[in-house]
Every structure is written in structure tokens, then in C-alpha cells.
Scaffold this motif. Structure first.
Motif, PDB file in Angstrom:
ATOM      1  N   ARG A  48       0.834  -1.198   0.000  1.00 11.60           N
ATOM      2  CA  ARG A  48       0.000   0.000   0.000  1.00 11.60           C
ATOM      3  C   ARG A  48       0.867   1.246   0.000  1.00 11.60           C
ATOM      4  O   ARG A  48       1.867   1.312   0.708  1.00 11.60           O
ATOM      5  CB  ARG A  48      -0.910   0.019   1.220  1.00 11.60           C
ATOM      6  N   VAL A  49       0.420   2.233  -0.768  1.00 14.13           N
ATOM      7  CA  VAL A  49       1.058   3.543  -0.839  1.00 14.13           C
ATOM      8  C   VAL A  49      -0.054   4.573  -0.686  1.00 14.13           C
ATOM      9  O   VAL A  49      -1.042   4.520  -1.427  1.00 14.13           O
ATOM     10  CB  VAL A  49       1.785   3.756  -2.180  1.00 14.13           C
ATOM     11  N   ILE A  50       0.086   5.505   0.265  1.00 15.24           N
ATOM     12  CA  ILE A  50      -0.899   6.571   0.382  1.00 15.24           C
ATOM     13  C   ILE A  50      -0.412   7.775  -0.421  1.00 15.24           C
ATOM     14  O   ILE A  50       0.786   8.051  -0.486  1.00 15.24           O
ATOM     15  CB  ILE A  50      -1.190   6.949   1.850  1.00 15.24           C
ATOM     16  N   THR A  51      -1.362   8.481  -1.021  1.00 20.40           N
ATOM     17  CA  THR A  51      -1.022   9.621  -1.852  1.00 20.40           C
ATOM     18  C   THR A  51      -2.262  10.468  -2.067  1.00 20.40           C
ATOM     19  O   THR A  51      -3.375  10.050  -1.745  1.00 20.40           O
ATOM     20  CB  THR A  51      -0.425   9.171  -3.210  1.00 20.40           C
ATOM     21  N   SER A  52      -2.087  11.616  -2.641  1.00 18.45           N
ATOM     22  CA  SER A  52      -3.218  12.459  -3.005  1.00 18.45           C
ATOM     23  C   SER A  52      -3.878  11.900  -4.261  1.00 18.45           C
ATOM     24  O   SER A  52      -3.186  11.419  -5.167  1.00 18.45           O
ATOM     25  CB  SER A  52      -2.741  13.892  -3.263  1.00 18.45           C
ATOM     26  N   GLY A  53      -5.182  11.965  -4.327  1.00 23.58           N
ATOM     27  CA  GLY A  53      -5.899  11.467  -5.492  1.00 23.58           C
ATOM     28  C   GLY A  53      -5.550  12.198  -6.769  1.00 23.58           C
ATOM     29  O   GLY A  53      -5.705  11.657  -7.866  1.00 23.58           O
ATOM     30  N   SER A  54      -5.040  13.417  -6.644  1.00 26.32           N
ATOM     31  CA  SER A  54      -4.672  14.189  -7.832  1.00 26.32           C
ATOM     32  C   SER A  54      -3.210  14.002  -8.233  1.00 26.32           C
ATOM     33  O   SER A  54      -2.768  14.579  -9.228  1.00 26.32           O
ATOM     34  CB  SER A  54      -4.941  15.679  -7.584  1.00 26.32           C
ATOM     35  N   ALA A  85      -1.565  -2.374  -9.540  1.00 23.44           N
ATOM     36  CA  ALA A  85      -2.027  -1.381  -8.577  1.00 23.44           C
ATOM     37  C   ALA A  85      -3.408  -0.880  -8.978  1.00 23.44           C
ATOM     38  O   ALA A  85      -3.720  -0.770 -10.166  1.00 23.44           O
ATOM     39  CB  ALA A  85      -1.052  -0.202  -8.518  1.00 23.44           C
ATOM     40  N   VAL A  86      -4.207  -0.609  -7.970  1.00 23.63           N
ATOM     41  CA  VAL A  86      -5.504   0.032  -8.164  1.00 23.63           C
ATOM     42  C   VAL A  86      -5.610   1.187  -7.180  1.00 23.63           C
ATOM     43  O   VAL A  86      -4.981   1.167  -6.117  1.00 23.63           O
ATOM     44  CB  VAL A  86      -6.684  -0.948  -7.986  1.00 23.63           C
ATOM     45  N   VAL A  87      -6.389   2.182  -7.543  1.00 23.68           N
ATOM     46  CA  VAL A  87      -6.616   3.339  -6.679  1.00 23.68           C
ATOM     47  C   VAL A  87      -7.886   3.095  -5.886  1.00 23.68           C
ATOM     48  O   VAL A  87      -8.937   2.801  -6.459  1.00 23.68           O
ATOM     49  CB  VAL A  87      -6.749   4.632  -7.511  1.00 23.68           C
ATOM     50  N   ARG A  88      -7.791   3.219  -4.565  1.00 22.22           N
ATOM     51  CA  ARG A  88      -8.947   3.045  -3.682  1.00 22.22           C
ATOM     52  C   ARG A  88      -9.163   4.339  -2.900  1.00 22.22           C
ATOM     53  O   ARG A  88      -8.225   4.882  -2.320  1.00 22.22           O
ATOM     54  CB  ARG A  88      -8.709   1.911  -2.685  1.00 22.22           C
ATOM     55  N   ALA A  89     -10.411   4.792  -2.876  1.00 21.33           N
ATOM     56  CA  ALA A  89     -10.740   6.020  -2.159  1.00 21.33           C
ATOM     57  C   ALA A  89     -11.706   5.778  -1.004  1.00 21.33           C
ATOM     58  O   ALA A  89     -12.037   6.720  -0.281  1.00 21.33           O
ATOM     59  CB  ALA A  89     -11.339   7.041  -3.127  1.00 21.33           C
ATOM     60  N   VAL A 115      -5.885   9.034  -1.183  1.00 20.43           N
ATOM     61  CA  VAL A 115      -6.312   7.724  -1.664  1.00 20.43           C
ATOM     62  C   VAL A 115      -5.220   6.737  -1.287  1.00 20.43           C
ATOM     63  O   VAL A 115      -4.147   7.124  -0.838  1.00 20.43           O
ATOM     64  CB  VAL A 115      -6.544   7.711  -3.201  1.00 20.43           C
ATOM     65  N   VAL A 116      -5.508   5.466  -1.485  1.00 23.01           N
ATOM     66  CA  VAL A 116      -4.482   4.456  -1.272  1.00 23.01           C
ATOM     67  C   VAL A 116      -4.297   3.682  -2.571  1.00 23.01           C
ATOM     68  O   VAL A 116      -5.267   3.310  -3.230  1.00 23.01           O
ATOM     69  CB  VAL A 116      -4.809   3.527  -0.079  1.00 23.01           C
ATOM     70  N   LEU A 117      -3.051   3.502  -2.939  1.00 13.13           N
ATOM     71  CA  LEU A 117      -2.711   2.643  -4.072  1.00 13.13           C
ATOM     72  C   LEU A 117      -2.491   1.255  -3.491  1.00 13.13           C
ATOM     73  O   LEU A 117      -1.580   1.062  -2.682  1.00 13.13           O
ATOM     74  CB  LEU A 117      -1.444   3.141  -4.773  1.00 13.13           C
ATOM     75  N   GLU A 118      -3.331   0.321  -3.859  1.00  8.17           N
ATOM     76  CA  GLU A 118      -3.194  -1.051  -3.381  1.00  8.17           C
ATOM     77  C   GLU A 118      -2.581  -1.884  -4.493  1.00  8.17           C
ATOM     78  O   GLU A 118      -3.097  -1.903  -5.611  1.00  8.17           O
ATOM     79  CB  GLU A 118      -4.549  -1.631  -2.979  1.00  8.17           C
ATOM     80  N   ILE A 119      -1.482  -2.541  -4.172  1.00  2.89           N
ATOM     81  CA  ILE A 119      -0.742  -3.328  -5.155  1.00  2.89           C
ATOM     82  C   ILE A 119      -0.869  -4.804  -4.797  1.00  2.89           C
ATOM     83  O   ILE A 119      -0.438  -5.221  -3.715  1.00  2.89           O
ATOM     84  CB  ILE A 119       0.742  -2.916  -5.186  1.00  2.89           C
ATOM     85  N   GLU A 120      -1.447  -5.560  -5.694  1.00  3.25           N
ATOM     86  CA  GLU A 120      -1.518  -7.016  -5.525  1.00  3.25           C
ATOM     87  C   GLU A 120      -0.201  -7.586  -6.028  1.00  3.25           C
ATOM     88  O   GLU A 120       0.062  -7.635  -7.231  1.00  3.25           O
ATOM     89  CB  GLU A 120      -2.684  -7.588  -6.321  1.00  3.25           C
TER      90      GLU A 120
END
Length: 128
Positions: A48-54, A85-89, A115-120
Motif C-alpha cells: 500500500r502507498v498513500i497519496t493524493s488522489g490528484s 495497482a488500483v486506486v482506492r478512495a 487515496v491508497v494505491l493497493e498493489i496485488e
């Protein structure tokens, strides 16, 4: 993928405080590599990586998701995690990612557009 099988050294390396790099693909293929803080759940093989949605990295991953590489290095020890990776809000997913981030690094600054970038994780490379 079972990341628990990677061993105790691998698990410890992904719990120690290290900055990482996240590589995504720009339109046309050139890599976009940026420093990030990341966490890894061994049991679910989810990074998981947290980041701004923009952020550009979130926009490159987009709603459809994208293949990425997440890497950290400490001297001769290094590890790269590859996967989709997928973006989850969803607020509960973001809050969970923030808790994990705070445990590994420090509490993140407030960000209402986080948002969180979730990487499988589907592939592991490295020397740890």
C-alpha cells in the motif's frame, strides 16, 4: 502469492523504516519513478502507498489499474515487488492504509483528498 514463505529476513526488511520508489508507466511507455512510503501485508500479498488522489502516480494508475514496481534498497539488501495497482478512495481503506503507514513511518499529515494505491504483489525480486 504467499509472501510469508519469503522468510523472516524479507518480512523484517519490509517492516524497517526505508523509503521506497514506485515505478509506473507514462503514456508511450517511459517510466515514472517517484519516492514513496509503502507498507506490505505479507498474508494478503498487498502493498500500500498513500497519496493524493490528484497525484500523477494516482492518475497514471487510474480507475482501470496498472502494472507497477515498488522497490526499496538498503546497501546490498534490496527488494522489488511487482504487481497490479488500483486506486482506492473508500474511507475505511484509506484509514487502514494510514494506520499501517503510521506504524512503519510516522502519522501522515492530514489530506482530505488522500487515496491508497493497493498493489496485488505477483512477483518478488531481491536480495534480503
Amino acid at each position: 502469492m504467499n509472501l510469508v514463505e519469503q522468510g523472516d529476513g524479507f518480512a523484517a526488511f519490509w517492516q524497517e523504516r526505508h523509503l521506497c520508489t514506485l515505478a509506473t508507466a507514462r503514456p508511450g511507455g517511459p517510466p515514472h519513478v517517484v519516492p514513496v512510503g509503502a507498507t506490505l501485508d505479507l498474508e494478503t500479498a498487498t502493498a500500500r502507498v498513500i497519496t493524493s488522489g490528484s497525484s500523477y502516480k494516482a492518475r497514471l494508475i487510474g480507475e482501470a489499474g496498472a502494472l507497477v514496481a515498488l522497490c526499496q534498497v538498503d546497501g546490498r539488501r534490496w527488494s522489488t515487488l511487482e504487481g497490479r495497482a488500483v486506486v482506492r478512495a473508500e474511507p475505511e481503506r484509506v484509514a487502514d492504509a494510514e494506520r499501517r503507514y503510521a506504524a512503519r513511518y510516522k502519522p501522515p499529515r492530514p489530506n482530505l483528498s488522500r487515496v491508497v494505491l493497493e498493489i496485488e504483489v505477483t512477483r518478488v525480486l531481491g536480495n534480503v
